[in-house]
Structures are given as C-alpha cells and as structure tokens.
Motif scaffolding. Sequence first.
Motif, mmCIF file in Angstrom:
data_model
loop_
_atom_site.group_PDB
_atom_site.id
_atom_site.type_symbol
_atom_site.label_atom_id
_atom_site.label_comp_id
_atom_site.label_asym_id
_atom_site.label_seq_id
_atom_site.Cartn_x
_atom_site.Cartn_y
_atom_site.Cartn_z
ATOM 1 N N SER B 17 0.845 -1.204 0.000
ATOM 2 C CA SER B 17 0.000 0.000 0.000
ATOM 3 C C SER B 17 0.875 1.246 0.000
ATOM 4 O O SER B 17 0.616 2.203 -0.750
ATOM 5 N N ALA B 18 1.931 1.232 0.838
ATOM 6 C CA ALA B 18 2.841 2.387 0.919
ATOM 7 C C ALA B 18 3.501 2.625 -0.431
ATOM 8 O O ALA B 18 3.623 3.770 -0.885
ATOM 9 N N LEU B 20 2.383 1.765 -3.463
ATOM 10 C CA LEU B 20 1.405 2.276 -4.434
ATOM 11 C C LEU B 20 1.138 3.768 -4.199
ATOM 12 O O LEU B 20 1.104 4.566 -5.141
ATOM 13 N N ASN B 21 0.963 4.135 -2.910
ATOM 14 C CA ASN B 21 0.671 5.543 -2.599
ATOM 15 C C ASN B 21 1.878 6.433 -2.871
ATOM 16 O O ASN B 21 1.727 7.555 -3.356
ATOM 17 N N SER B 56 9.725 3.851 -6.016
ATOM 18 C CA SER B 56 8.497 3.398 -5.344
ATOM 19 C C SER B 56 8.650 1.959 -4.860
ATOM 20 O O SER B 56 8.202 1.611 -3.764
ATOM 21 N N ILE B 85 -6.843 -0.376 4.425
ATOM 22 C CA ILE B 85 -5.767 0.454 3.845
ATOM 23 C C ILE B 85 -5.352 -0.125 2.484
ATOM 24 O O ILE B 85 -5.188 0.606 1.499
ATOM 25 N N TYR B 86 -5.205 -1.436 2.421
ATOM 26 C CA TYR B 86 -4.753 -2.106 1.187
ATOM 27 C C TYR B 86 -5.759 -1.912 0.043
ATOM 28 O O TYR B 86 -5.392 -1.451 -1.053
ATOM 29 N N SER B 88 -8.187 0.296 -0.186
ATOM 30 C CA SER B 88 -8.336 1.721 -0.552
ATOM 31 C C SER B 88 -7.151 2.177 -1.402
ATOM 32 O O SER B 88 -7.321 2.973 -2.327
ATOM 33 N N SER B 89 -5.949 1.667 -1.066
ATOM 34 C CA SER B 89 -4.757 2.081 -1.822
ATOM 35 C C SER B 89 -4.846 1.638 -3.277
ATOM 36 O O SER B 89 -4.411 2.370 -4.169
ATOM 37 N N LEU B 92 -7.386 3.984 -4.943
ATOM 38 C CA LEU B 92 -6.798 5.322 -5.008
ATOM 39 C C LEU B 92 -5.711 5.377 -6.084
ATOM 40 O O LEU B 92 -5.637 6.339 -6.855
ATOM 41 N N PHE B 93 -4.885 4.341 -6.156
ATOM 42 C CA PHE B 93 -3.806 4.304 -7.150
ATOM 43 C C PHE B 93 -4.394 4.373 -8.559
ATOM 44 O O PHE B 93 -3.929 5.133 -9.402
#
Lengths: 173, 110
Positions: B17-18, B20-21, B56, B85-86, B88-89, B92-93
């Motif tokens: 997730s980190a 991707l964001n 990334s 979180i996962y 949503s990421s 969002l990505f």
Amino acid sequence: MTEFLEFINGLLAYSTWEKFANLHGIFATLGLILFGVALALTPFYSKAKKYLSWFRTAVTLLFVDLFFLTLNGFLIYQPYRAGLPTSPRSIILASDRPWLHQIVFEHKEFLAFAPLLLVGVAVFMAWYFGDSIKGSRFNGLKKVIFWSLLSALIFTFVIAGEAVLVTKFAPVS
Amino acid sequence: MKIRNATPVINFLIAVSASLNFFWILNIVKTAAPATKGWLTLYAPVGPLSGLFIYSFLFGLVVFAILSRVIRSINQAGERRAFVIYYSSIVLFFLMVFPPIFETVAKLFE
C-alpha cells in the motif's frame, strides 16, 4: 516446406524493436491465461494439497511472466519515446489525437506498476501460509488473495486495452 | 500442519500500500515540479518513469523491512484496518494515476 521457410524469413524480417513488441504481446497473453488459471483455483487451494501446489505454481509463473512483461515494456518504451519525428510518441503528439499519448498512454505506463505488486501479494501469501490457510480465521486473508488477483487482472485488462488503442494508431517499429 | 502468524503478511500488505501511494504522490510531485524529473531519470532512454518505478519499489521494501522489525504481532482489528488500507490504496492508485486527475491535483501545487 517453402511456406514454412517463408514464415521463418518473415519472422526474422521484423526489426529488433518489433520482435520485442511482439514478445510483449506474448507475455501479456500468457499473463491473461495464468490469471484465469490462478483465479479458477482460488476456491480450491485450501481444500487439498494438490490444488495448493497447482495454485502456487500458477501464481509464481504469473509473477515471473509479469516481471518479464514489465521489463520488456521498459525496453520497447525506449523506441516509443525516442526524440525522433518518426517515433510513435512524436507521431501521436503531432496528430489530431494527442490525447492518445497524454491520457491513454500515460495512464497505461503508470498503471503497469501495480499488477506485479498485487500478484506479489498473492505469491507471498500462497508460499507463506501453505496448507495452514484453513478455517474462518483466514477468511479475510483468503479474500485478500482473491481481490489482489482480480484487481491485478482488471488493471491488466485496462493496460492491454489502452495499449491496443495506442499501437493501432502508431506501432513501435 | 503448522498455523503461521499472519503478521508478516499484514506488514507486506501495508508495504505494498505504501509503495502504491508513494508512486502516485511522487508522480504528482514530478508533474508539479518538473525540476524533479532530473533525479527521477535513472536511465535516460526511459526517462523519469525509471525513477518512479524503482524508487516506489524501494520505498515499499524499506517500509516492509522497518515494519518487520517494529511490528511482531497484530490483532484482528489491526488486520481489518490493514485490509481497508490495502483495498483503498488499490482504488486510489487506479484513480490518481489517471492524467486528468493527477494533473488537476498537481496544478494546485504549482
């Protein structure tokens, strides 16, 4: 035999970049097949060791395929963005459809970052848990495997669709 | 059959997730401040895309290494938060790398 030799000569006549572009398409097609196999095995891998072994093989092959697909994508990105008037990007930007690069291709190149990571999640979980991924305790984690694969597949479909739009207009040569 | 601790997997999900964001945020930074394109270009024929991918990916690896040292066990509420979180990421990505969206956001910081 003559036709076969013509076929081989025809393949060899492609430029190096065209060969890489064709290879890119082959990796993408293989990826879609492996996505299908992995997703079809998802309901069964926790039922028997045999299915878990198949599932692990499918997701690992898929991961390797996506790795080479991405790597190959970087290779053919070089002639695509070359600063020549004949490069596909220059042709698109000079045409009446610059949005094919500015929106479609840019979205495709950025989206390509995700499928490898998402399939990586499925690979990590399949090898880490093994046959211990049974019972309701693991329902949430099993859903993560399924949704990771499905979202990676959706991303790949979008990427493939966008690639077709661009390469039909200005192929890499 | 050995039941394994789910914590490394949860750490892995947070690291992905980190990563991707980080990617879409770095992409917005690149669009808003074209000067950053220089240090993002690790390989000239590929341009800034090379740095976007590699930095990334490395960011995700660093987050995973740190989390693996810091978080040794996680409860089910923590697991559920990691799933949110996962997922949503991922969504969002998908949205934040769409040029009409990230260019509009980047214009706010120009």
